[in-house]
Design an enzyme around this catalytic site. Sequence first.
Site, short mmCIF file in Angstrom:
data_model
loop_
_atom_site.label_atom_id
_atom_site.label_comp_id
_atom_site.label_asym_id
_atom_site.label_seq_id
_atom_site.Cartn_x
_atom_site.Cartn_y
_atom_site.Cartn_z
N LYS A 196 9.18 -21.42 -6.65
CA LYS A 196 8.54 -22.68 -7.05
C LYS A 196 7.37 -22.33 -7.97
O LYS A 196 6.31 -21.89 -7.54
CB LYS A 196 8.01 -23.47 -5.86
CG LYS A 196 7.52 -24.89 -6.28
CD LYS A 196 6.23 -25.25 -5.60
CE LYS A 196 4.98 -25.23 -6.36
NZ LYS A 196 4.81 -25.93 -7.58
N GLU A 216 -2.28 -14.02 -2.61
CA GLU A 216 -3.18 -13.54 -3.66
C GLU A 216 -3.97 -14.75 -4.12
O GLU A 216 -3.42 -15.63 -4.79
CB GLU A 216 -2.39 -12.89 -4.81
CG GLU A 216 -3.24 -12.00 -5.70
CD GLU A 216 -3.87 -12.75 -6.85
OE1 GLU A 216 -5.07 -13.09 -6.73
OE2 GLU A 216 -3.19 -13.02 -7.83
N CYS A 254 -8.20 -14.90 -11.86
CA CYS A 254 -8.81 -14.79 -10.52
C CYS A 254 -9.62 -13.52 -10.36
O CYS A 254 -10.55 -13.47 -9.55
CB CYS A 254 -7.73 -14.87 -9.45
SG CYS A 254 -6.35 -13.73 -9.70
N GLU A 310 -15.66 -20.01 -7.03
CA GLU A 310 -14.81 -19.68 -8.18
C GLU A 310 -14.75 -20.86 -9.13
O GLU A 310 -14.36 -21.96 -8.75
CB GLU A 310 -13.40 -19.31 -7.71
CG GLU A 310 -12.51 -18.85 -8.85
CD GLU A 310 -11.13 -18.42 -8.39
OE1 GLU A 310 -10.63 -17.39 -8.86
OE2 GLU A 310 -10.56 -19.13 -7.53
#
Length: 451
Positions: free
Chosen positions: A151, A226, A260, A358
């Site tokens: 997906k 992750e 990231c 973040e």
Amino acid sequence: MIEVVNPTTEEVIGTVRAGTVGEVDAAVGRAVAAFPAWAATPVEDRVDAVRRIADGLAARADELAATMVAEMGTTSAFATKVQVPNPIAIARAVADVVAGGYFDGERVGHSLVLREPVGVVAAITPWNFPLQQMVAKVVPALVAGDTVVLKPSELAPLTADLLAEVVTAAGVPHGVFGLVHGTGPVVGEALAAHPMVDMVSFTGSTRAGRRVAALAAETVKRVALELGGKSANVVLDDADLGRAVKIGVANAFMNNGQACSAWTRLLVPADRHDEAVELAAAAAAKHVPGDPALPTTRLGPAVSAAQRDRVVGYIRQGVAEGARLAHGGPDAPTDRGFHVAPTVFGGVTADMTIAREEIFGPVLSVLPYSDEDDAVRIANATVYGLGGAVFSADEERALAVAKRMRTGQVDINGAAFNTSAPFGGYRQSGNGREFGRFGLDEFTEVKSIQR
């Protein structure tokens, strides 16, 4: 249908079908049916299939790069130098590991220890490195003998269609690889919760990762995550400050700041803080927002209007909390497209929002530290632990600091990314590893046979 929007032109460039829970169930059913034969396929044949996939990606490199530029705004230069070559290298490295005897087993006393496929894998991937993250999951799963249902992100689905064509052309049997487009709340959650899925490998936000893990826990699936990061670039007092800042800004702004593992916190000696901020602002000024399709553009748009607004909100928050705006700001730098001005903040403290959360955009925070211990303390003062960097004239000193950083990867003096080394994080940056032998371990079970 899901519309695919070009973030530079704000125009619809394609559509994909929004998958349903029923379609997930059908895809998983095909994967379950295909698993026994694929798992029994000779290892050499699976390796050959993966190498054909790598060759197929290389043959369509230009098309893949152009697609990623159009659907998620990565720059043409970054697409051709990173977004396409890295996945090809990842695939070839995994094939080499398996060809080198990965599945031969090892003796532990009177036991034979073997690696076997884990079963049906659900791979849920992000939009920022679409091809790399798909390949990092699909390829090791396939070569391990697993079957896969993928997906991809609904923001970058067209790259997934190209990968599916390459996998089919490589001769992977029907049902071994499946693709279901759709949203996370529908398709992603259905995969994570599906009782016939043996493993979920997910890359995305920490918030979404928590949801995936919770759903998967109901059937005790294996889960590899992750997730996000807030990586620190620690510049020691003996480092070449100009070089460290230049490399650090480029890393923080890579892929339009949507990475990231980007070094979004620049930690510098307090007595050189103002100089570092000035150097960072000058470097940021060279990252002029523009059309990512042009080879000279260094900074493209955010992937969507929502992502742009999120980043701008963080910039406003930084100003409100007292950080000094040295370059950029919340104002739109272009008339069209979801662009964000490259932004540098000085005088940032570890408790500020922009230093803790973040942002996922071209925003760099410069933080002063008093001594080496203080630098390590600040670097580790986060819930994340994905990437990081150390700059020093003394490589052994840099290595000692790198070992003290609670993070999955640390680059010393701008060392290059390694597509064979393990990639993954500590704490809320996730669990498990990707790439090479360590990534392959995630997609296999360990069996011991005593005799």
